[in-house]
Design an enzyme around this catalytic site. Structure first.
Site, mmCIF file in Angstrom:
data_model
loop_
_atom_site.group_PDB
_atom_site.id
_atom_site.type_symbol
_atom_site.label_atom_id
_atom_site.label_comp_id
_atom_site.label_asym_id
_atom_site.label_seq_id
_atom_site.Cartn_x
_atom_site.Cartn_y
_atom_site.Cartn_z
ATOM 1 C CE LYS A 97 0.280 -21.469 -9.167
ATOM 2 N NZ LYS A 97 0.446 -20.015 -9.031
ATOM 3 C CG HIS B 215 -7.105 -17.844 -3.919
ATOM 4 N ND1 HIS B 215 -8.290 -18.517 -3.730
ATOM 5 C CD2 HIS B 215 -7.059 -17.546 -5.246
ATOM 6 C CE1 HIS B 215 -8.923 -18.614 -4.887
ATOM 7 N NE2 HIS B 215 -8.197 -18.032 -5.816
#
EC number: 4.2.1.17
Length: 729
Positions: A407, A450
């Site tokens: 990431k 998220h």
């Protein structure tokens, strides 16, 4: 002007027709306690007009009446039952007097006529609607039932079957469907609505329409023979129990009330309605469901404030395709934000595009979109193996594999290709935002975003604010999430953020129960049937993916070693080591085969007991209360810690994140509402019995303090200044 109050006016039109106009100060009309009292006062004036020939009801707003004022509900429900009963009798007398006027009456309905708004129009003789009107009785969704005569008049107007469908399901229907079932008499263009209503009213005044015949069925017993009644109500009760279940008593109470009232005229039927309404209003379920409605309004209001003056992006991008990336791209494109979907793997891009196409196909099959619209939406998703066009995106969502190094590398790489104002967001589920921000030159432009799986179904998006995240970045991402049709809730950074941070203690409680000899099937059954979760912890782990949960569990153990680290192998470790990853490979705690629709069907697998025997005591029976306590105490404690540490800003945001992100049972209202319901002192006393199980079971100090002072998390609803029950002479 015959009568005027803050919310309605009464004046003359021509030909002895009076017009009653609902026109509250805000953007919508609500049937609050004051408006009900004002309606009564207006009727007193009308009843004295000897020249009155007809009455037209209409709204000066874009909607007729959106319902009762739900902000008053908790205050009303806190009134002593006898006072609430008295007020309902007073209110129903007003609607009866509207219905009993010695002249024909009509309602011209534009926009929403819901709840009390629907009950108001049911008291008129005729109803005409514009095509965009929506009419219904959503009360059962709030844990109550119609209280202004809706359960009496609607069945007598529509017939029992159609009325039960609307009332028990809390449905609203569009104008053309309302016309089909007889809820309205005509549907006309908005600009012709008042003229059409006046035309019908004049025909009634001239004797061309029998307005008394239209009124009569609403005053009499329900026209059903005993055989029809038995069949109708038996089927309705069976369906309600199947859909609503025991945790939501309102729909079944409504059906039983309509059944009991069927043999009576209006007066006796209204008594039964009021007698059923009052206990529902005092129930924990009603407080919880009304609380969710109010919390939802609050959370959406917070999102509006945070994104004030900021537009949704005109172009977005998703890094990482597959199911999750495809789901995000689909939702973005569906809601009008074109999206670049980038991946290094052609197979993943195909998977992502197939996911978007599959979801659009479902919309097509349901008639929500046509083929042309589907093609146009799909064309706004641009799959790519490189970064072509990425500089056009104002918001970029990273959704690659849940690995901090991968990431960080992807985020650092894309940052070099975009402008200084472009916002970066990571769809990580557990990795701290501050940790990922270290790889960036502009951490102020970075936050967490998220999404929950499946993206198209789950309403929540957690927006995670890192230490260096700017308000401007939060505003942009909140605006984007809102445009996508999601409910964004901003939380502060920590491992797991809010939702996953509080989920894993719950799963740890499950793991300890299995270790101590509990049958995971019994745990699932208790947590589903008794506590009300949509799926028990073992089934949830299978759906999430045991490999995913195993990895996240390790991240949480590093983040909170004092509570979430364990010195023993548990059920998740055993499943993971035996490559039983859940639904994704057909075997986890349960075995999965495909049903006729291609959906996974859960079955028992005897091999699992032998595997779990490696890490468990011999099977023993635990009480339902023990199972609930041992799974829920760790979660409740962690939720409270998140509030005390400032991870969440308010009980309302915490409860809505739990309901929308985890499927926390709505009839409990969320953890904070649940604590207020059982009482903080009672909770602490109960939790004390489990402290020997370890750090997850230690009650946080703030909750102990609340228990000592008998305090609640939500403010006690203030008494209404004046619930008027006296009628002016």
């Amino acid at each position: 002007m015959l009568y005027q109050s803050e919310t309605l006016q009464l004046h003359w039109l021509e030909n002895g027709i009076a017009e009653l106009v609902f026109d509250a100060p805000g953007s919508v009309n609500k049937l609050d306690t004051q408006t009900v009292a004002n309606l009564g006062e207006a009727l007193v004036v009308l009843e004295k007009q000897s020249e009155l020939k007809g009455l037209l009801l209409r709204s000066a707003k874009a909607a007729f009446i959106v319902g009762a004022d739900i902000t008053e509900f908790l205050s009303l429900f806190n009134e002593p039952p006898e006072k609430l009963h008295q007020w309902l009798v007073f209110a129903n007398d007003i609607f009866n007097r509207l219905e009993d006027l010695p002249v024909p009456t009509i309602a011209a309905i534009n926009g929403y006529a819901l709840g009390g708004g629907c009950e108001c129009i049911l008291a008129t003789d005729f109803r005409v609607a514009s095509p965009e009107a929506r009419i219904g009785l959503p009360e059962t969704k709030l844990g109550i039932m119609p209280g202004f005569g809706g359960s009496v008049r609607l069945p007598r107007l529509l017939g029992a079957d159609s009325a039960l469908e609307i009332i028990a399901a809390g449905k609203d229907i569009i104008a053309k469907d309302a016309l089909k079932v007889g809820l309205v008499d005509a549907v006309v263009a908005p600009e012709k609505l008042v003229d059409a209503a006046l035309s019908i009213l004049n025909q009634a005044i001239d004797g061309k329409l029998d307005w008394q015949a239209a009124r009569r069925p609403k005053l009499e017993p329900l026209k059903l023979n005993p055989t029809e009644a038995a069949m109708c109500f038996t089927i309705a009760k069976g369906m309600v129990m199947q859909v609503a279940g025991k945790h939501y008593p309102a729909p079944l109470t409504a059906v039983k009330t309509i059944e009991a009232a069927a043999k009576f005229g209006r007066a006796e039927a209204l008594i039964l309605e009021t007698n059923s309404f009052v206990p529902l209003a005092g129930s924990n379920e009603a407080r919880a469901l009304v609380g969710i409605f109010l919390n939802d309004q609050y959370v959406k209001g917070q999102a509006k404030k945070l994104s004030k003056g900021v537009s949704a992006p005109k172009q977005a991008a998703v890094l990482g395709a597959g199911i999750m990336g495809g789901g995000i791209a689909y939702q973005s494109a569906l809601k009008g934000v074109p999206v670049i979907m980038k991946d290094i793997n052609d197979k993943s891009l195909t998977l992502g595009m197939n996911e978007a196409a599959k979801l659009l196909n479902k919309q097509l099959e349901r008639g929500k979109i046509d083929g042309l619209k589907m093609a146009n939406i799909l064309a706004t998703i641009q799959p790519t193996l490189d970064y072509a066009g990425i500089e056009r995106a104002q918001v970029i969502v990273e959704a690659v594999v849940e690995n901090p190094k991968v990431k960080a590398a992807v985020l650092a790489e894309v940052e070099t290709l975009i402008g200084e104002e472009t916002v970066l967001a990571s769809n990580t589920s557990t990795i701290p935002i501050d940790q990922l921000a270290k790889s960036l030159k502009r951490p102020e432009n970075f936050c967490g975003m998220h999404f929950f799986n499946p993206v198209h179904r789950m309403p929540l998006v957690e927006i995670i604010r890192g230490t260096k995240t700017s308000d401007k970045t939060i505003a942009a991402v909140v605006a984007y999430a809102t445009q996508m049709g999601k409910t964004p809730i901003v939380v502060n950074d920590c491992p797991g953020f809010f939702v996953n941070r509080v989920l894993f203690p719950y799963l740890a409680g499950f793991g300890m129960l299995v270790r101590d000899g509990a049958d995971f099937r019994q745990i699932d059954k208790v947590m589903e049937k008794q506590f009300g979760w949509p799926m028990g912890p073992a089934y949830l782990l299978d759906v999430v993916g045991i490999d995913t949960a195993h990895h996240a569990q390790a991240v949480m153990a590093v983040g909170f070693p004092e509570r979430m680290n364990k010195d023993y192998r548990d059920a998740v470790d055993v499943m993971f080591d035996n490559q039983r990853f859940g639904q994704k490979n057909g075997q986890g705690f349960y075995r999965y085969t495909q049903d006729t629709k291609g959906k996974p069907r859960k079955e028992n697998d005897e091999q699992v007991d032998a595997l779990l025997a490696q890490v468990s005591q011999p099977l023993q029976k635990f009480s339902d209360d023990d199972i609930i306590a041992r799974t829920m105490i760790p979660m409740i404690n962690e939720v409270v810690r998140c509030l005390e540490e400032g991870i969440i800003a308010s009980p309302a945001e915490g409860d809505m994140a739990l309901v929308y992100g985890l499927g926390f049972p709505p009839f409990h209202g969320g953890v904070f509402r649940y604590l207020d319901t059982i009482g903080s002192a009672n909770y602490v006393e109960m939790a004390q019995r489990y402290t020997h199980l370890g750090a997850l079971y230690q009650v946080p100090p703030g909750l102990r303090a609340k228990a000592e002072h008998n305090e609640s998390y939500y403010p006690v609803a203030a008494a209404l200044l004046d619930v008027s029950i006296s009628q002016p002479a």
